[in-house]
Design a protein around this motif. Structure first.
Motif, PDB file in Angstrom:
ATOM      1  N   SER A 188       0.999  -1.252  -0.009  1.00 56.41           N
ATOM      2  CA  SER A 188      -0.044   0.003  -0.064  1.00 56.41           C
ATOM      3  C   SER A 188       0.986   1.169  -0.132  1.00 56.41           C
ATOM      4  O   SER A 188       1.311   1.695   1.045  1.00 56.41           O
ATOM      5  CB  SER A 188      -1.027  -0.147   1.300  1.00 56.41           C
ATOM      6  OG  SER A 188      -1.903   1.072   1.203  1.00 56.41           O
ATOM      7  N   PRO A 189       1.530   1.553  -1.096  1.00 62.49           N
ATOM      8  CA  PRO A 189       2.432   2.670  -1.341  1.00 62.49           C
ATOM      9  C   PRO A 189       1.875   4.034  -0.790  1.00 62.49           C
ATOM     10  O   PRO A 189       0.654   4.465  -0.613  1.00 62.49           O
ATOM     11  CB  PRO A 189       2.829   2.724  -2.596  1.00 62.49           C
ATOM     12  CG  PRO A 189       2.248   1.482  -3.448  1.00 62.49           C
ATOM     13  CD  PRO A 189       1.181   0.929  -2.552  1.00 62.49           C
ATOM     14  N   ASP A 190       2.771   4.883  -0.258  1.00 61.79           N
ATOM     15  CA  ASP A 190       2.456   6.368   0.125  1.00 61.79           C
ATOM     16  C   ASP A 190       2.859   7.074  -1.323  1.00 61.79           C
ATOM     17  O   ASP A 190       3.887   7.638  -1.757  1.00 61.79           O
ATOM     18  CB  ASP A 190       3.387   6.930   0.966  1.00 61.79           C
ATOM     19  CG  ASP A 190       3.328   8.330   1.552  1.00 61.79           C
ATOM     20  OD1 ASP A 190       2.802   9.036   0.555  1.00 61.79           O
ATOM     21  OD2 ASP A 190       3.652   8.849   2.441  1.00 61.79           O
ATOM     22  N   LEU A 231      13.951  11.366  -9.366  1.00 65.11           N
ATOM     23  CA  LEU A 231      14.853  10.216  -9.841  1.00 65.11           C
ATOM     24  C   LEU A 231      14.758  10.206 -11.162  1.00 65.11           C
ATOM     25  O   LEU A 231      15.495   9.702 -11.985  1.00 65.11           O
ATOM     26  CB  LEU A 231      14.938   9.066  -9.071  1.00 65.11           C
ATOM     27  CG  LEU A 231      15.065   9.201  -7.632  1.00 65.11           C
ATOM     28  CD1 LEU A 231      14.656   7.721  -7.011  1.00 65.11           C
ATOM     29  CD2 LEU A 231      16.728   9.274  -7.637  1.00 65.11           C
ATOM     30  N   GLY A 232      13.701  10.790 -11.955  1.00 59.83           N
ATOM     31  CA  GLY A 232      13.271  10.765 -13.376  1.00 59.83           C
ATOM     32  C   GLY A 232      12.851   9.578 -13.577  1.00 59.83           C
ATOM     33  O   GLY A 232      12.766   9.086 -14.908  1.00 59.83           O
ATOM     34  N   PHE A 233      12.115   8.698 -12.693  1.00 59.00           N
ATOM     35  CA  PHE A 233      11.663   7.523 -12.953  1.00 59.00           C
ATOM     36  C   PHE A 233      10.184   7.550 -13.524  1.00 59.00           C
ATOM     37  O   PHE A 233       9.268   8.210 -12.771  1.00 59.00           O
ATOM     38  CB  PHE A 233      11.578   6.445 -11.743  1.00 59.00           C
ATOM     39  CG  PHE A 233      12.820   6.059 -11.252  1.00 59.00           C
ATOM     40  CD1 PHE A 233      14.019   5.919 -12.104  1.00 59.00           C
ATOM     41  CD2 PHE A 233      12.989   5.395 -10.245  1.00 59.00           C
ATOM     42  CE1 PHE A 233      15.216   5.623 -11.812  1.00 59.00           C
ATOM     43  CE2 PHE A 233      14.365   4.782  -9.576  1.00 59.00           C
ATOM     44  CZ  PHE A 233      15.376   5.180 -10.540  1.00 59.00           C
ATOM     45  N   LEU A 234       9.890   6.670 -14.506  1.00 61.78           N
ATOM     46  CA  LEU A 234       8.518   6.584 -15.034  1.00 61.78           C
ATOM     47  C   LEU A 234       7.583   5.784 -13.555  1.00 61.78           C
ATOM     48  O   LEU A 234       6.349   6.643 -13.484  1.00 61.78           O
ATOM     49  CB  LEU A 234       8.313   5.577 -15.878  1.00 61.78           C
ATOM     50  CG  LEU A 234       7.065   5.151 -16.576  1.00 61.78           C
ATOM     51  CD1 LEU A 234       6.344   6.140 -17.579  1.00 61.78           C
ATOM     52  CD2 LEU A 234       7.097   3.982 -17.458  1.00 61.78           C
ATOM     53  N   GLY A 235       8.246   5.041 -12.957  1.00 62.43           N
ATOM     54  CA  GLY A 235       7.256   4.391 -11.924  1.00 62.43           C
ATOM     55  C   GLY A 235       8.173   3.221 -11.433  1.00 62.43           C
ATOM     56  O   GLY A 235       9.517   3.166 -11.627  1.00 62.43           O
ATOM     57  N   CYS A 236       7.384   2.297 -10.612  1.00 64.21           N
ATOM     58  CA  CYS A 236       8.123   1.231 -10.021  1.00 64.21           C
ATOM     59  C   CYS A 236       7.144   0.055 -10.196  1.00 64.21           C
ATOM     60  O   CYS A 236       5.964   0.002 -10.028  1.00 64.21           O
ATOM     61  CB  CYS A 236       8.159   1.379  -8.531  1.00 64.21           C
ATOM     62  SG  CYS A 236       9.077   2.701  -8.034  1.00 64.21           S
ATOM     63  N   TYR A 237       7.954  -0.963 -10.909  1.00 68.21           N
ATOM     64  CA  TYR A 237       7.327  -2.418 -11.066  1.00 68.21           C
ATOM     65  C   TYR A 237       7.762  -3.507 -10.074  1.00 68.21           C
ATOM     66  O   TYR A 237       8.869  -3.775 -10.151  1.00 68.21           O
ATOM     67  CB  TYR A 237       7.813  -2.861 -12.427  1.00 68.21           C
ATOM     68  CG  TYR A 237       7.248  -3.982 -13.116  1.00 68.21           C
ATOM     69  CD1 TYR A 237       5.958  -3.907 -13.854  1.00 68.21           C
ATOM     70  CD2 TYR A 237       8.056  -5.037 -13.115  1.00 68.21           C
ATOM     71  CE1 TYR A 237       5.515  -5.195 -14.534  1.00 68.21           C
ATOM     72  CE2 TYR A 237       7.347  -6.207 -13.802  1.00 68.21           C
ATOM     73  CZ  TYR A 237       6.421  -6.251 -14.382  1.00 68.21           C
ATOM     74  OH  TYR A 237       5.879  -7.367 -15.118  1.00 68.21           O
ATOM     75  N   GLU A 264      -1.983   3.059 -10.118  1.00 69.54           N
ATOM     76  CA  GLU A 264      -1.428   1.678 -10.354  1.00 69.54           C
ATOM     77  C   GLU A 264      -2.075   1.505 -11.750  1.00 69.54           C
ATOM     78  O   GLU A 264      -3.276   1.633 -11.995  1.00 69.54           O
ATOM     79  CB  GLU A 264      -2.130   0.832  -9.329  1.00 69.54           C
ATOM     80  CG  GLU A 264      -1.739  -0.584  -9.530  1.00 69.54           C
ATOM     81  CD  GLU A 264      -2.103  -1.484  -8.450  1.00 69.54           C
ATOM     82  OE1 GLU A 264      -1.928  -2.803  -8.485  1.00 69.54           O
ATOM     83  OE2 GLU A 264      -2.380  -1.158  -7.226  1.00 69.54           O
ATOM     84  N   ASP A 265      -1.272   0.826 -12.515  1.00 67.66           N
ATOM     85  CA  ASP A 265      -1.230   0.367 -13.945  1.00 67.66           C
ATOM     86  C   ASP A 265      -2.035  -1.056 -13.715  1.00 67.66           C
ATOM     87  O   ASP A 265      -1.528  -2.067 -13.222  1.00 67.66           O
ATOM     88  CB  ASP A 265      -0.160   0.352 -14.782  1.00 67.66           C
ATOM     89  CG  ASP A 265      -0.332   0.753 -16.279  1.00 67.66           C
ATOM     90  OD1 ASP A 265      -1.713   1.005 -16.435  1.00 67.66           O
ATOM     91  OD2 ASP A 265       0.290   1.057 -16.848  1.00 67.66           O
ATOM     92  N   PHE A 269       3.125   0.649 -10.223  1.00 67.81           N
ATOM     93  CA  PHE A 269       2.864   2.335  -9.501  1.00 67.81           C
ATOM     94  C   PHE A 269       3.572   3.159 -10.450  1.00 67.81           C
ATOM     95  O   PHE A 269       4.838   3.197 -10.401  1.00 67.81           O
ATOM     96  CB  PHE A 269       3.262   2.152  -8.252  1.00 67.81           C
ATOM     97  CG  PHE A 269       2.565   0.805  -7.365  1.00 67.81           C
ATOM     98  CD1 PHE A 269       1.366   0.961  -7.099  1.00 67.81           C
ATOM     99  CD2 PHE A 269       3.494  -0.118  -6.968  1.00 67.81           C
ATOM    100  CE1 PHE A 269       0.782  -0.246  -6.290  1.00 67.81           C
ATOM    101  CE2 PHE A 269       3.131  -1.189  -6.149  1.00 67.81           C
ATOM    102  CZ  PHE A 269       1.614  -1.391  -5.883  1.00 67.81           C
ATOM    103  N   ALA A 270       2.934   4.257 -10.875  1.00 72.65           N
ATOM    104  CA  ALA A 270       3.250   5.334 -11.770  1.00 72.65           C
ATOM    105  C   ALA A 270       2.595   6.507 -11.588  1.00 72.65           C
ATOM    106  O   ALA A 270       1.990   7.024 -12.451  1.00 72.65           O
ATOM    107  CB  ALA A 270       3.211   4.811 -13.347  1.00 72.65           C
ATOM    108  N   PRO A 271       2.628   7.100 -10.203  1.00 77.14           N
ATOM    109  CA  PRO A 271       1.773   8.216 -10.022  1.00 77.14           C
ATOM    110  C   PRO A 271       2.387   9.478 -10.684  1.00 77.14           C
ATOM    111  O   PRO A 271       1.926  10.340 -11.030  1.00 77.14           O
ATOM    112  CB  PRO A 271       1.851   8.556  -8.475  1.00 77.14           C
ATOM    113  CG  PRO A 271       3.283   7.744  -8.191  1.00 77.14           C
ATOM    114  CD  PRO A 271       3.044   6.456  -9.047  1.00 77.14           C
ATOM    115  N   SER A 272       3.755   9.199 -11.413  1.00 79.13           N
ATOM    116  CA  SER A 272       4.457  10.606 -11.834  1.00 79.13           C
ATOM    117  C   SER A 272       3.666  10.857 -13.323  1.00 79.13           C
ATOM    118  O   SER A 272       3.934  11.757 -13.734  1.00 79.13           O
ATOM    119  CB  SER A 272       5.838  10.280 -11.998  1.00 79.13           C
ATOM    120  OG  SER A 272       6.610  10.459 -10.692  1.00 79.13           O
TER     121      SER A 272
END
Length: 289
Positions: A181-183, A194-200, A224-225, A216-219
Motif C-alpha cells: 500500500s504505497p505512499d 529520480l526521473g523514474f516513470l514508476g516502480c514495477y 496503479e496500472d 505504480f506510476a503516479p508521476s
C-alpha cells in the motif's frame, strides 16, 4: 475541445482468459493540442489513450505511427497501448492476420496479430532494454515509499529502461506483493526527483515462468496500472540473464481487472531480443463527450 465528436474505440488490452484487461482509448490522430490529447483518456475514463496515424495504405505491411498520452502528458512508449492499437488496426483491416511497421517516438519496429474467435492475439518487438544496478540513494528514496522492507525484498532490484527508466523491485512472495500500500505522494516525489516513470514490483518467478506484478506510476498520473507491458519487457530482459526465456505476468488483480502479459527473450549480439504479447478485444466505439 476542437476534437468534439471524434470516434474513439475502447479496447481491453492484455486480457486474462477473455476477462479483465486494461481499458484503453484508441482513435485516429487529429489536429489536437497537447492539452486536448491529454484530456482524451480523462474524458474516456481510461488510464491511456493511443492516437493512430497511417503513413500509407499498403495491405501487406502498412506503416503506422502511434502516440501515447495519459492525463499527465505524452509517453515515448506504451506496451499495452501498442497491443490495443494492433487490435484496433486489425479490426479495421479485417482478415485473420495483420502486420504493420509501427513508428513511435525514436523507434520503428514490427507488430503483428492473429484473430481468434472472441479476441485478437497481438505481439510486437519490444526493442532494446537498458539495465543497471540502482544506487543506494535510489533504493533509499523509493523502497520506503513503496512499503517494501528488508524482510519482503528479494535480490535483484534493477533500474530498467525502454524509453524511460523505472525501478524493478522483486519481493519474496505473492502475499507481500498483494499487501503493498504505497505512499503515493512520497512515491511520486521520489520518482520525479529520480526521473523514474514508476516502480514495477514483482514476485519471484515460479519454475514455469509465472510472475505476479504491480506497476505504480503516479508521476504519469497512473497510481496503479492494470497492465504494463513495457515493464514486463524489462523484467524479461533481466530474467534472461538468469536463463529464464519465457514469462507470463499477471497484473490487475488488486484493481479487479485481471490481465496477463506474455514475454519471450532470446539472446542476440546486442542483448536479449524481447517479444511482448497479449490478447485484446475491441469493446465498443463511442464519441468524445
Amino acid at each position: 475541445m476542437s476534437g468534439r465528436g471524434l470516434p474513439v474505440a475502447i479496447v481491453r488490452a492484455c486480457l486474462r482468459d477473455g476477462q479483465g484487461g486494461s481499458p484503453t482509448a484508441v482513435l485516429d490522430e487529429a489536429p489536437l493540442s497537447d492539452d486536448e490529447h491529454r484530456r482524451v483518456p480523462v474524458l474516456m475514463g481510461t488510464s491511456h489513450a493511443v492516437f493512430v496515424s497511417a503513413h500509407d495504405g499498403r495491405p501487406s505491411a502498412p506503416a503506422v505511427s502511434l502516440r501515447f498520452f495519459t492525463a499527465e502528458g505524452e509517453l515515448p512508449a506504451c506496451g499495452h497501448g501498442t497491443v490495443a492499437a494492433l487490435a484496433f488496426l486489425a479490426g479495421r483491416a479485417g482478415g485473420e492476420e495483420y502486420r504493420a511497421t509501427l513508428h513511435t517516438a525514436g523507434r520503428v519496429f514490427p507488430g503483428w496479430s492473429v484473430r481468434k474467435e472472441t479476441h485478437v492475439n497481438a505481439a510486437f518487438d519490444a526493442g532494446p532494454v537498458d539495465l543497471r544496478e540502482p544506487t543506494a540513494t535510489e533504493c533509499g528514496l523509493v523502497l520506503p515509499a513503496l512499503g517494501v522492507t528488508s524482510e519482503t525484498l528479494a535480490p535483484g532490484t534493477r533500474v530498467a529502461s525502454v524509453g524511460r527508466s523505472r525501478l524493478l523491485v522483486p519481493v519474496a512472495t505473492r502475499a507481500a506483493l498483494a499487501a503493498l500500500s504505497p505512499d503515493f505522494a512520497r512515491l511520486r516525489a521520489a520518482c520525479d526527483r529520480l526521473g523514474f516513470l514508476g516502480c514495477y514490483v514483482y514476485s519471484v518467478p515460479t519454475p514455469t515462468g509465472r510472475v505476479a506484478a504491480r506497476m505504480f506510476a503516479p508521476s504519469i498520473g497512473v497510481a496503479e496500472d492494470i497492465a504494463n507491458a513495457n515493464s514486463t519487457a524489462c523484467l524479461a530482459a533481466h530474467l534472461a540473464g538468469q536463463g529464464v526465456t519465457e514469462i507470463a505476468v499477471g497484473m490487475g488483480d488488486s484493481l479487479g481487472s485481471p490481465s496477463t502479459i506474455n514475454a519471450t527473450a532470446q539472446p542476440s549480439p546486442s542483448g536479449p531480443l524481447v517479444h511482448l504479447g497479449g490478447a485484446a478485444e475491441v469493446m465498443c466505439s463511442v464519441r468524445l463527450p
